[in-house]
Design a protein around this motif. Structure first.
Motif, PDB file in Angstrom:
ATOM      1  N   ILE A 145       0.864  -1.175   0.000  1.00 44.59           N
ATOM      2  CA  ILE A 145       0.000   0.000   0.000  1.00 44.59           C
ATOM      3  C   ILE A 145       0.899   1.224   0.000  1.00 44.59           C
ATOM      4  CG2 ILE A 145      -1.803   1.260   1.247  1.00 44.59           C
ATOM      5  CD1 ILE A 145      -2.568  -1.442   2.542  1.00 44.59           C
ATOM      6  N   THR A 146       0.796   2.063  -1.046  1.00 48.76           N
ATOM      7  CA  THR A 146       1.712   3.182  -1.196  1.00 48.76           C
ATOM      8  C   THR A 146       1.083   4.280  -2.043  1.00 48.76           C
ATOM      9  OG1 THR A 146       3.960   3.812  -1.868  1.00 48.76           O
ATOM     10  CG2 THR A 146       2.816   2.218  -3.260  1.00 48.76           C
ATOM     11  N   ALA A 147       1.586   5.495  -1.877  1.00 44.80           N
ATOM     12  CA  ALA A 147       1.188   6.607  -2.742  1.00 44.80           C
ATOM     13  C   ALA A 147       2.274   6.925  -3.769  1.00 44.80           C
ATOM     14  CB  ALA A 147       0.897   7.853  -1.908  1.00 44.80           C
ATOM     15  N   ASN A 148       3.438   6.334  -3.607  1.00 44.95           N
ATOM     16  CA  ASN A 148       4.595   6.716  -4.414  1.00 44.95           C
ATOM     17  C   ASN A 148       4.524   6.132  -5.828  1.00 44.95           C
ATOM     18  OD1 ASN A 148       7.525   6.176  -5.415  1.00 44.95           O
ATOM     19  ND2 ASN A 148       7.693   7.816  -3.907  1.00 44.95           N
ATOM     20  N   PRO A 149       4.519   6.974  -6.861  1.00 48.69           N
ATOM     21  CA  PRO A 149       4.389   6.468  -8.231  1.00 48.69           C
ATOM     22  C   PRO A 149       5.559   5.607  -8.685  1.00 48.69           C
ATOM     23  CG  PRO A 149       4.769   8.846  -8.223  1.00 48.69           C
ATOM     24  CD  PRO A 149       4.524   8.455  -6.809  1.00 48.69           C
ATOM     25  N   GLN A 150       6.797   5.973  -8.280  1.00 47.75           N
ATOM     26  CA  GLN A 150       7.944   5.153  -8.677  1.00 47.75           C
ATOM     27  C   GLN A 150       7.861   3.753  -8.070  1.00 47.75           C
ATOM     28  OE1 GLN A 150       8.177   8.381  -7.740  1.00 47.75           O
ATOM     29  NE2 GLN A 150       9.970   9.388  -8.609  1.00 47.75           N
ATOM     30  N   THR A 151       7.366   3.677  -6.855  1.00 47.17           N
ATOM     31  CA  THR A 151       7.201   2.371  -6.218  1.00 47.17           C
ATOM     32  C   THR A 151       6.160   1.546  -6.958  1.00 47.17           C
ATOM     33  OG1 THR A 151       7.783   3.303  -4.070  1.00 47.17           O
ATOM     34  CG2 THR A 151       6.591   1.210  -4.058  1.00 47.17           C
ATOM     35  N   LEU A 152       5.046   2.167  -7.310  1.00 46.27           N
ATOM     36  CA  LEU A 152       3.997   1.463  -8.044  1.00 46.27           C
ATOM     37  C   LEU A 152       4.500   0.992  -9.401  1.00 46.27           C
ATOM     38  CD1 LEU A 152       1.065   3.883  -7.159  1.00 46.27           C
ATOM     39  CD2 LEU A 152       1.236   1.486  -6.441  1.00 46.27           C
ATOM     40  N   GLU A 153       5.295   1.817 -10.062  1.00 38.36           N
ATOM     41  CA  GLU A 153       5.817   1.464 -11.379  1.00 38.36           C
ATOM     42  C   GLU A 153       6.840   0.338 -11.316  1.00 38.36           C
ATOM     43  OE1 GLU A 153       7.240   5.240 -12.637  1.00 38.36           O
ATOM     44  OE2 GLU A 153       5.223   6.020 -13.087  1.00 38.36           O
ATOM     45  N   ASN A 154       7.419   0.111 -10.137  1.00 38.83           N
ATOM     46  CA  ASN A 154       8.413  -0.951  -9.972  1.00 38.83           C
ATOM     47  C   ASN A 154       7.806  -2.257  -9.464  1.00 38.83           C
ATOM     48  OD1 ASN A 154      11.522  -0.260 -10.286  1.00 38.83           O
ATOM     49  ND2 ASN A 154      10.486   1.612  -9.664  1.00 38.83           N
ATOM     50  N   LYS A 155       6.491  -2.371  -9.509  1.00 37.15           N
ATOM     51  CA  LYS A 155       5.835  -3.576  -9.003  1.00 37.15           C
ATOM     52  C   LYS A 155       6.255  -4.805  -9.811  1.00 37.15           C
ATOM     53  CE  LYS A 155       1.863  -5.381  -9.957  1.00 37.15           C
ATOM     54  NZ  LYS A 155       0.467  -5.821 -10.095  1.00 37.15           N
ATOM     55  N   PRO A 156       6.766  -5.834  -9.156  1.00 36.47           N
ATOM     56  CA  PRO A 156       7.119  -7.071  -9.867  1.00 36.47           C
ATOM     57  C   PRO A 156       5.891  -7.950 -10.081  1.00 36.47           C
ATOM     58  CG  PRO A 156       7.745  -7.229  -7.558  1.00 36.47           C
ATOM     59  CD  PRO A 156       7.157  -5.860  -7.745  1.00 36.47           C
ATOM     60  N   ASN A 157       6.024  -8.927 -10.938  1.00 31.12           N
ATOM     61  CA  ASN A 157       4.948  -9.889 -11.156  1.00 31.12           C
ATOM     62  C   ASN A 157       4.655 -10.647  -9.864  1.00 31.12           C
ATOM     63  OD1 ASN A 157       4.644  -9.268 -13.883  1.00 31.12           O
ATOM     64  ND2 ASN A 157       6.208 -10.759 -14.508  1.00 31.12           N
ATOM     65  N   GLY A 158       3.400 -10.993  -9.686  1.00 31.99           N
ATOM     66  CA  GLY A 158       3.023 -11.800  -8.547  1.00 31.99           C
ATOM     67  C   GLY A 158       2.745 -11.030  -7.278  1.00 31.99           C
ATOM     68  N   LYS A 159       2.738  -9.692  -7.358  1.00 33.07           N
ATOM     69  CA  LYS A 159       2.457  -8.850  -6.195  1.00 33.07           C
ATOM     70  C   LYS A 159       1.163  -8.062  -6.438  1.00 33.07           C
ATOM     71  CE  LYS A 159       6.730  -9.595  -4.433  1.00 33.07           C
ATOM     72  NZ  LYS A 159       7.095 -10.053  -3.090  1.00 33.07           N
ATOM     73  N   ILE A 160       0.586  -7.539  -5.363  1.00 34.64           N
ATOM     74  CA  ILE A 160      -0.638  -6.748  -5.443  1.00 34.64           C
ATOM     75  C   ILE A 160      -0.332  -5.321  -5.006  1.00 34.64           C
ATOM     76  CG2 ILE A 160      -3.010  -6.476  -4.614  1.00 34.64           C
ATOM     77  CD1 ILE A 160      -2.909  -9.527  -3.953  1.00 34.64           C
ATOM     78  N   SER A 161      -0.693  -4.342  -5.839  1.00 30.88           N
ATOM     79  CA  SER A 161      -0.452  -2.936  -5.515  1.00 30.88           C
ATOM     80  C   SER A 161      -1.756  -2.253  -5.132  1.00 30.88           C
ATOM     81  CB  SER A 161       0.195  -2.208  -6.700  1.00 30.88           C
ATOM     82  OG  SER A 161      -0.646  -2.253  -7.839  1.00 30.88           O
ATOM     83  N   VAL A 162      -1.678  -1.467  -4.068  1.00 27.92           N
ATOM     84  CA  VAL A 162      -2.811  -0.653  -3.627  1.00 27.92           C
ATOM     85  C   VAL A 162      -2.335   0.796  -3.584  1.00 27.92           C
ATOM     86  CG1 VAL A 162      -4.529  -0.230  -1.841  1.00 27.92           C
ATOM     87  CG2 VAL A 162      -3.700  -2.573  -2.232  1.00 27.92           C
ATOM     88  N   LYS A 163      -2.899   1.614  -4.459  1.00 27.93           N
ATOM     89  CA  LYS A 163      -2.483   3.014  -4.549  1.00 27.93           C
ATOM     90  C   LYS A 163      -3.344   3.882  -3.644  1.00 27.93           C
ATOM     91  CE  LYS A 163      -3.579   5.420  -8.279  1.00 27.93           C
ATOM     92  NZ  LYS A 163      -3.528   5.953  -9.653  1.00 27.93           N
ATOM     93  N   VAL A 164      -2.678   4.672  -2.798  1.00 22.95           N
ATOM     94  CA  VAL A 164      -3.365   5.719  -2.048  1.00 22.95           C
ATOM     95  C   VAL A 164      -3.357   6.959  -2.932  1.00 22.95           C
ATOM     96  CG1 VAL A 164      -3.385   7.126   0.033  1.00 22.95           C
ATOM     97  CG2 VAL A 164      -2.644   4.741   0.158  1.00 22.95           C
ATOM     98  N   ASN A 165      -4.516   7.386  -3.368  1.00 16.72           N
ATOM     99  CA  ASN A 165      -4.609   8.461  -4.348  1.00 16.72           C
ATOM    100  C   ASN A 165      -3.985   9.756  -3.844  1.00 16.72           C
ATOM    101  OD1 ASN A 165      -5.991   7.026  -6.402  1.00 16.72           O
ATOM    102  ND2 ASN A 165      -7.901   7.224  -5.254  1.00 16.72           N
ATOM    103  N   ALA A 166      -3.227  10.396  -4.740  1.00  8.41           N
ATOM    104  CA  ALA A 166      -2.593  11.677  -4.446  1.00  8.41           C
ATOM    105  C   ALA A 166      -2.524  12.472  -5.740  1.00  8.41           C
ATOM    106  CB  ALA A 166      -1.193  11.464  -3.876  1.00  8.41           C
TER     107      ALA A 166
END
Length: 201
Positions: free
Chosen positions: A140-161
């Protein structure tokens, strides 16, 4: 399941405090948090180069920026602590606080967590965006670079900003409180089955 939660803009008002500290020590600005529409901070907080920005963040004013920042909303850490206790009692999931920190921002972040009374027992500091994904199933993150680095097999939850509107994610929430308080949403996220490209073929 291991649930990673980043600190900036999820628990801590990083952009607001950076804006305040920059105005106090460098140059008064009328920038609002909504004006920051990308995470290239040097576009909004004027320094000669990225090295000077990083020096300000991590060596010159980290305690004020990272340590003295406010919670994202009043009483947020109290709700988060209750969630931590409930999750521990259930024993089904593990919560890990993850933050990208270097130099003096590490003790400053520990001060923020102490000041707010955060009871997280598992805190991990990393130096790159991709490292945030290590050892977690959901992040769970708001950081766009972190979201863009998501590897396969993981679940991303974006906190809107304001600065991550165009960054893709598996789920979106407006606040970590949505994840904490909405059990139906939380169960949906945590029960998501990730299908990899190999499985499709």
């Amino acid at each position: 399941m291991k649930i990673g939660i980043t600190i900036n803009e999820v628990l801590r008002d990083f952009i607001g405090q950076l804006n305040y500290t920059y105005s106090k020590y460098i140059n008064e600005t009328d920038i609002t948090e909504e004006d920051v529409t990308s995470f290239n901070l040097i576009d909004y907080f004027k320094f000669d180069d990225i090295n000077q920005l990083n020096r300000f963040l991590y060596l010159e004013a980290p305690l004020e920026i990272f340590g003295h920042a406010d919670q994202m909303s009043d009483g947020l850490i109290n709700h988060f602590n209750t969630f931590l206790m409930d999750t521990k009692d259930e024993g089904e999931h593990e919560i890990i606080l993850i933050s990208r920190e270097i130099e003096k921002s590490i003790p400053s972040t520990l001060f923020f967590l102490s000041k707010t009374g955060c009871r997280a027992a598992n805190i991990k500091f990393v130096t790159s965006y991709s490292e945030k994904w290590n050892d977690v199933d959901v992040l769970i993150t708001a950081n766009p670079q972190t979201l863009e680095n998501k590897p396969n097999g993981k679940i991303s939850v974006k906190v809107n900003a304001s600065y991550n509107k165009n960054t893709p994610s598996d789920y979106e929430i407006d606040s970590i409180l949505d994840f904490i308080n909405n059990e139906e949403l939380r169960e949906k996220i945590l029960n998501t089955k990730i299908t990899t490209y190999e499985e499709i073929n």
